[in-house]
Scaffold this motif. Structure first.
Motif, PDB file in Angstrom:
ATOM      1  N   HIS A 192       0.774  -1.154   0.003  1.00  0.00           N
ATOM      2  CA  HIS A 192       0.071   0.024  -0.082  1.00  0.00           C
ATOM      3  C   HIS A 192       0.847   1.212  -0.011  1.00  0.00           C
ATOM      4  CE1 HIS A 192      -3.255  -2.947   0.834  1.00  0.00           C
ATOM      5  NE2 HIS A 192      -3.966  -1.882   0.695  1.00  0.00           N
ATOM      6  N   LYS A 193       2.198   0.994   0.294  1.00  0.00           N
ATOM      7  CA  LYS A 193       3.137   2.223  -0.103  1.00  0.00           C
ATOM      8  C   LYS A 193       3.405   2.457  -1.535  1.00  0.00           C
ATOM      9  CE  LYS A 193       3.704   2.906   4.489  1.00  0.00           C
ATOM     10  NZ  LYS A 193       3.211   4.120   4.985  1.00  0.00           N
ATOM     11  N   PHE A 194       2.748   1.879  -2.517  1.00  0.00           N
ATOM     12  CA  PHE A 194       2.986   1.827  -3.879  1.00  0.00           C
ATOM     13  C   PHE A 194       3.380   3.241  -4.650  1.00  0.00           C
ATOM     14  CE2 PHE A 194       1.959   2.052  -8.284  1.00  0.00           C
ATOM     15  CZ  PHE A 194       2.936   1.050  -8.896  1.00  0.00           C
ATOM     16  N   GLN A 195       2.431   4.031  -4.320  1.00  0.00           N
ATOM     17  CA  GLN A 195       2.557   5.426  -4.829  1.00  0.00           C
ATOM     18  C   GLN A 195       3.992   6.047  -4.523  1.00  0.00           C
ATOM     19  OE1 GLN A 195       0.252   6.811  -7.032  1.00  0.00           O
ATOM     20  NE2 GLN A 195       2.469   7.996  -7.466  1.00  0.00           N
ATOM     21  N   ASP A 199       7.003   6.936  -7.328  1.00  0.00           N
ATOM     22  CA  ASP A 199       7.301   8.226  -7.503  1.00  0.00           C
ATOM     23  C   ASP A 199       9.021   8.385  -7.362  1.00  0.00           C
ATOM     24  OD1 ASP A 199       4.916   9.189  -7.653  1.00  0.00           O
ATOM     25  OD2 ASP A 199       4.829  10.002  -5.534  1.00  0.00           O
ATOM     26  N   GLN A 200       9.565   7.375  -6.935  1.00  0.00           N
ATOM     27  CA  GLN A 200      11.097   7.290  -6.730  1.00  0.00           C
ATOM     28  C   GLN A 200      11.693   6.659  -7.936  1.00  0.00           C
ATOM     29  OE1 GLN A 200      12.858   6.505  -2.916  1.00  0.00           O
ATOM     30  NE2 GLN A 200      14.582   5.591  -3.896  1.00  0.00           N
ATOM     31  N   PHE A 201      11.038   5.773  -8.453  1.00  0.00           N
ATOM     32  CA  PHE A 201      11.643   4.929  -9.428  1.00  0.00           C
ATOM     33  C   PHE A 201      11.051   4.880 -10.836  1.00  0.00           C
ATOM     34  CE2 PHE A 201      12.536   2.533  -5.312  1.00  0.00           C
ATOM     35  CZ  PHE A 201      14.011   2.356  -5.473  1.00  0.00           C
ATOM     36  N   TYR A 202      10.078   5.711 -10.839  1.00  0.00           N
ATOM     37  CA  TYR A 202       9.416   5.865 -12.181  1.00  0.00           C
ATOM     38  C   TYR A 202       9.113   7.561 -12.266  1.00  0.00           C
ATOM     39  CZ  TYR A 202       8.708   1.056 -12.719  1.00  0.00           C
ATOM     40  OH  TYR A 202       8.749  -0.287 -13.249  1.00  0.00           O
ATOM     41  N   LYS A 203      10.321   8.371 -12.117  1.00  0.00           N
ATOM     42  CA  LYS A 203      10.071   9.725 -12.242  1.00  0.00           C
ATOM     43  C   LYS A 203       9.576  10.321 -13.505  1.00  0.00           C
ATOM     44  CE  LYS A 203      13.484  10.959  -8.522  1.00  0.00           C
ATOM     45  NZ  LYS A 203      13.809   9.572  -8.140  1.00  0.00           N
ATOM     46  N   GLY A 204       8.543  11.196 -13.420  1.00  0.00           N
ATOM     47  CA  GLY A 204       8.060  11.757 -14.792  1.00  0.00           C
ATOM     48  C   GLY A 204       6.822  10.888 -15.465  1.00  0.00           C
ATOM     49  N   GLU A 205       6.764   9.735 -15.004  1.00  0.00           N
ATOM     50  CA  GLU A 205       5.747   8.827 -15.409  1.00  0.00           C
ATOM     51  C   GLU A 205       4.542   8.842 -14.583  1.00  0.00           C
ATOM     52  OE1 GLU A 205       7.092   4.853 -16.816  1.00  0.00           O
ATOM     53  OE2 GLU A 205       9.312   5.461 -17.016  1.00  0.00           O
ATOM     54  N   TYR A 334      16.976  -3.461 -12.278  1.00  0.00           N
ATOM     55  CA  TYR A 334      15.473  -3.411 -12.197  1.00  0.00           C
ATOM     56  C   TYR A 334      15.060  -4.383 -10.989  1.00  0.00           C
ATOM     57  CZ  TYR A 334      11.031  -4.860 -13.785  1.00  0.00           C
ATOM     58  OH  TYR A 334       9.567  -5.163 -13.845  1.00  0.00           O
ATOM     59  N   GLY A 335      15.901  -5.531 -10.935  1.00  0.00           N
ATOM     60  CA  GLY A 335      15.189  -6.299 -10.018  1.00  0.00           C
ATOM     61  C   GLY A 335      15.274  -5.817  -8.434  1.00  0.00           C
ATOM     62  N   GLN A 336      16.357  -5.271  -8.328  1.00  0.00           N
ATOM     63  CA  GLN A 336      16.715  -4.509  -7.158  1.00  0.00           C
ATOM     64  C   GLN A 336      15.435  -3.641  -6.871  1.00  0.00           C
ATOM     65  OE1 GLN A 336      18.753  -4.787  -4.467  1.00  0.00           O
ATOM     66  NE2 GLN A 336      20.184  -5.792  -4.946  1.00  0.00           N
ATOM     67  N   ASN A 337      15.214  -2.687  -7.791  1.00  0.00           N
ATOM     68  CA  ASN A 337      14.176  -1.687  -7.868  1.00  0.00           C
ATOM     69  C   ASN A 337      12.828  -2.354  -7.089  1.00  0.00           C
ATOM     70  OD1 ASN A 337      16.109   0.225  -8.146  1.00  0.00           O
ATOM     71  ND2 ASN A 337      15.769   0.651 -10.029  1.00  0.00           N
ATOM     72  N   GLN A 338      12.704  -3.268  -8.091  1.00  0.00           N
ATOM     73  CA  GLN A 338      11.044  -3.794  -7.600  1.00  0.00           C
ATOM     74  C   GLN A 338      10.965  -4.429  -6.471  1.00  0.00           C
ATOM     75  OE1 GLN A 338       9.906  -2.453 -10.880  1.00  0.00           O
ATOM     76  NE2 GLN A 338       8.488  -4.186 -10.546  1.00  0.00           N
ATOM     77  N   LEU A 339      12.253  -5.091  -5.745  1.00  0.00           N
ATOM     78  CA  LEU A 339      12.055  -5.820  -4.611  1.00  0.00           C
ATOM     79  C   LEU A 339      12.175  -4.667  -3.565  1.00  0.00           C
ATOM     80  CD1 LEU A 339      14.356  -8.672  -5.648  1.00  0.00           C
ATOM     81  CD2 LEU A 339      12.163  -9.045  -4.501  1.00  0.00           C
ATOM     82  N   ARG A 340      12.336  -3.482  -3.767  1.00  0.00           N
ATOM     83  CA  ARG A 340      12.356  -2.513  -2.923  1.00  0.00           C
ATOM     84  C   ARG A 340      10.996  -2.037  -2.469  1.00  0.00           C
ATOM     85  NH1 ARG A 340      15.644   1.788  -2.484  1.00  0.00           N
ATOM     86  NH2 ARG A 340      14.221   2.669  -0.713  1.00  0.00           N
ATOM     87  N   LEU A 341      10.202  -2.435  -3.387  1.00  0.00           N
ATOM     88  CA  LEU A 341       8.543  -2.064  -3.112  1.00  0.00           C
ATOM     89  C   LEU A 341       8.013  -2.940  -1.807  1.00  0.00           C
ATOM     90  CD1 LEU A 341       5.746  -1.117  -3.908  1.00  0.00           C
ATOM     91  CD2 LEU A 341       5.564  -3.042  -5.624  1.00  0.00           C
TER      92      LEU A 341
END
Length: 346
Positions: A192-195, A199-205, A334-341
């Motif tokens: 539920h902290k997705f947004q 915002d951190q990993f998909y800046k501008g999208e 990419y994997g590191q960023n996804q798992l941070r979620l």
């Protein structure tokens, strides 16, 4: 002290959900349209075909409408491997008007609450889509219905099993009238902290869909679930996922924001010492989490601890989280960023 308390809570929840005498909510799901060829062995009659151009040869394989790695074949030393993952199933149209427009009614697969509707086709590859939350054994699951032409429910509305929610269409990316279908998923939610993470990993999208963005929903093999439930109507989702093969394991830092263990306590296998330093998560090849185990090994970020041996590089076999093979296998950026979620903000 807080770690011990968390373990106690998770153990209590685990016992409540897995003890032999515990009552389980029945996963009573129906197909979303009149097309029931899935139960009669009718693959081509049930799944919507995709359009494929492989080495200049065009084809329309119905297999591409199934769940799993069923698209984008590549030749490897181990033979042809399908590299693109399809997170749901595409159910073909069986009712059309004189102009070929789809008429199939789309219905809720189970009782639940509508949590999201996307009415602007260009906002998503799913086109117009609906997400409904269901709760079985206290855990949340989310059915998603994509490529709709018309949405007839709204967020917050309670719907019954088999209740009308929409009309099939061909909104979304790469679909025309001839390939009209409904894309169906059944998902676990990651955070539920997705947004804040987005915002951190998909800046501008822009994220038009809040927590019901497809990135935050992990789809299970719903077609196989339908077939297994037909054989065993008492089957639970934890039992269903227990038959999935573990393809890789990731250790993530201990975090109070680790929602996966709270939402799906049946995943937690509370063995080992009381002092938890990290959580080791087992994943299917699809990326669906299957099991969570406490560990006394401290990690500061996600670490790959196991991957199934294969003669083919993991970058071909998986969804981009891991590259390399054998001892050279590693998490990609990419994997590191996804798992941070999973632990954000850790």
């Amino acid at each position: 002290m807080r770690s011990a308390l968390l373990v106690a809570i998770l153990l209590a929840l685990l016992i409540a959900h897995t003890s032999p005498g515990a009552e389980h909510d029945i996963v009573d799901i129906v197909l979303p349209t009149d097309n029931d060829a899935l139960f009669h062995g009718g693959g081509p009659e049930f799944y919507q075909y995709i359009e494929r151009d492989y080495h200049g040869e065009k084809s329309t394989p119905w297999e591409g409408g199934q769940y799993g790695f069923v698209r984008d074949p590549v030749e490897t030393s181990a033979g042809i491997i399908y590299t693109r993952f399809h997170e749901g199933i595409d159910i073909r149209c069986i009712h059309r008007d004189a102009n070929g427009e789809p008429l199939d009614e789309v219905r809720a697969i189970a009782a639940g609450r509508v949590v999201y509707t996307n009415a602007i086709p260009s906002y998503s590859n799913y086109g117009k889509y609906i997400v409904i939350e269901h709760r079985w054994d206290g855990s949340p699951y989310y059915s998603l219905y994509g490529h709709l032409s018309k949405i007839d429910v709204h967020a917050g509305q309670q719907v019954g099993r088999g209740e009308h929610i929409a009309v099939m269409g061909y909104t979304g990316t790469g679909i025309n009238q001839a390939r009209a279908h409904v894309h169906l998923e059944l998902n676990l939610i990651l955070s539920h902290k997705f947004q804040a993470w987005y915002d951190q990993f998909y800046k501008g999208e822009p994220n038009h869909h809040g927590i019901y963005n497809g990135i935050n929903l992990d789809g299970i093999d719903i077609a196989r679930l339908y077939l297994e439930l037909q054989k065993n109507p008492a089957l639970t989702i934890p039992e269903f996922l227990a038959s999935e093969e573990t393809f890789y394991k990731i250790a993530v830092p201990k975090s109070g924001h680790f929602e996966l263990a709270k939402n799906y306590p049946w995943m937690v296998k509370a063995e080992g010492g009381e002092k938890i330093q990290s959580w080791e998560i087992s994943f299917a090849r699809s990326g669906v989490p299957l099991k969570i185990e406490p560990s006394d090994n401290k990690v500061s970020k996600a670490v790959l601890t196991y991957v199934k041996p294969s003669p083919v590089d993991c970058s071909i076999l998986l969804r981009g989280e891991i590259a390399g093979r054998g001892k050279q296998a590693h998490l990609t950026e990419y994997g590191q960023n996804q798992l941070r979620l999973l632990t954000f903000p850790d």
